[in-house]
Enzyme design. Structure first.
Site, PDB file in Angstrom:
ATOM      1  N   TYR A 162      45.385  28.652  37.846  1.00 44.39           N
ATOM      2  CA  TYR A 162      46.626  29.493  37.911  1.00 44.39           C
ATOM      3  C   TYR A 162      47.779  28.959  38.825  1.00 44.39           C
ATOM      4  O   TYR A 162      48.930  29.139  38.222  1.00 44.39           O
ATOM      5  CB  TYR A 162      46.029  30.878  38.868  1.00 44.39           C
ATOM      6  CG  TYR A 162      46.967  31.899  38.870  1.00 44.39           C
ATOM      7  CD1 TYR A 162      47.056  32.768  37.762  1.00 44.39           C
ATOM      8  CD2 TYR A 162      47.788  32.033  39.856  1.00 44.39           C
ATOM      9  CE1 TYR A 162      47.984  33.686  37.723  1.00 44.39           C
ATOM     10  CE2 TYR A 162      48.584  33.104  40.086  1.00 44.39           C
ATOM     11  CZ  TYR A 162      48.822  34.019  38.909  1.00 44.39           C
ATOM     12  OH  TYR A 162      49.525  35.164  39.193  1.00 44.39           O
ATOM     13  N   SER A 177      54.804  33.287  39.897  1.00 45.64           N
ATOM     14  CA  SER A 177      53.873  33.814  40.789  1.00 45.64           C
ATOM     15  C   SER A 177      54.392  32.954  42.287  1.00 45.64           C
ATOM     16  O   SER A 177      54.874  31.790  41.725  1.00 45.64           O
ATOM     17  CB  SER A 177      52.555  33.444  40.491  1.00 45.64           C
ATOM     18  OG  SER A 177      51.982  33.906  41.773  1.00 45.64           O
TER      19      SER A 177
END
Length: 257
Positions: free
Chosen positions: A164, A148
């Site tokens: 995350y 990401s």
């Protein structure tokens, strides 16, 4: 070799985790359209069935495998089953993932472990199994890890995603490390780093912060249903055969500012 041949995936088998919806399904559509035979995994059998029907409606050959990657002991059996049915795994797309929103000082232990297990540990264990069983003996293979753009940033205002972000930074470095170690075996490992795309993980934040996210991106948009496909095919195909250990960012330029 022509450019069309470089992007051609005919004769290749691709295993895609989290392939029943969202970014995983986008990548499945793309690799299948370019000729790859697909194996997709997910936890929910009904979502896999819907994805299979959708992909077969596009003329794509696909097999489905219900699996919870947080059950690490079941990963070798998953590889066994895929190989028994399809014979090989030439491309592995580690896409399944998780997130959890909470302030860092209040972040639950269980949430931290869940995110790290699914975003870091499971991709490594699965990739290790596929490499050892298939790719190293064949002297070739291609691994894509969905990371990401969050791997390169802290949390923007309104977001609390410490696990995350940390896990995705680890995913990028996992790709780099495996690429450096397994390059002599003919195995390429790269990370794909989306910004905000519609998905189950991101939809809540998009609903809450959509206008801000668009305003922060130089292209003034978030990712759409077609915007990951070209990058996935590039990384999965011989078009990127001289590229390994890299992180390809697709975020409309949001990480630039």
């Amino acid at each position: 070799m022509s450019v069309r041949q470089l992007f051609n995936l005919a004769g290749k088998t691709a295993l895609i985790t989290g392939g029943s919806r969202g970014l995983g399904l986008q990548m499945a559509e793309a690799l299948g359209e370019m000729g790859a035979r697909l194996a997709i995994t997910a936890r929910k059998a009904d979502e896999l069935a819907a994805a299979k029907a959708h992909l077969e409606g596009l003329g794509i050959e696909v097999a489905t495998f219900t699996n919870d990657l947080q059950q690490f002991d079941a990963i070798p059996a998953l590889v066994d089953t895929v190989l028994a049915e399809l014979g090989s795994i030439d491309i592995l797309v580690n896409n399944a993932g998780a997130t959890w929103g909470a302030k860092a000082e209040d972040y639950p232990d269980a949430a931290w472990h869940k995110v790290m297990n699914l975003n870091v540990s499971a991709p490594f264990f699965l990739t290790r199994e596929v490499a050892k069983r298939v790719m190293i003996p064949k002297g070739q293979g291609n691994v894509i890890i969905t990371a990401s753009v969050a791997a390169f940033k802290g949390t923007p205002p309104g977001m609390h995603t410490v696990a995350y972000n940390t896990s995705k930074a680890a995913a990028v470095h996992l790709a780099r490390t495996l690429a450096s170690e397994w390059g002599p075996y003919g195995i390429r490992v790269n990370a794909i780093c989306p910004g905000f795309f519609p998905s189950k993980l991101a939809n809540g934040l998009i609903d809450q912060l959509g206008d801000q996210l668009i305003a922060r991106a130089p292209l003034r948009r978030i990712g759409g249903e077609e915007d990951l496909k070209g990058a996935a095919v590039y990384l999965a195909s011989d078009a990127s055969r001289h590229m390994t250990g890299q992180a390809l960012v697709l975020d409309g330029g949001a990480s630039l500012i």
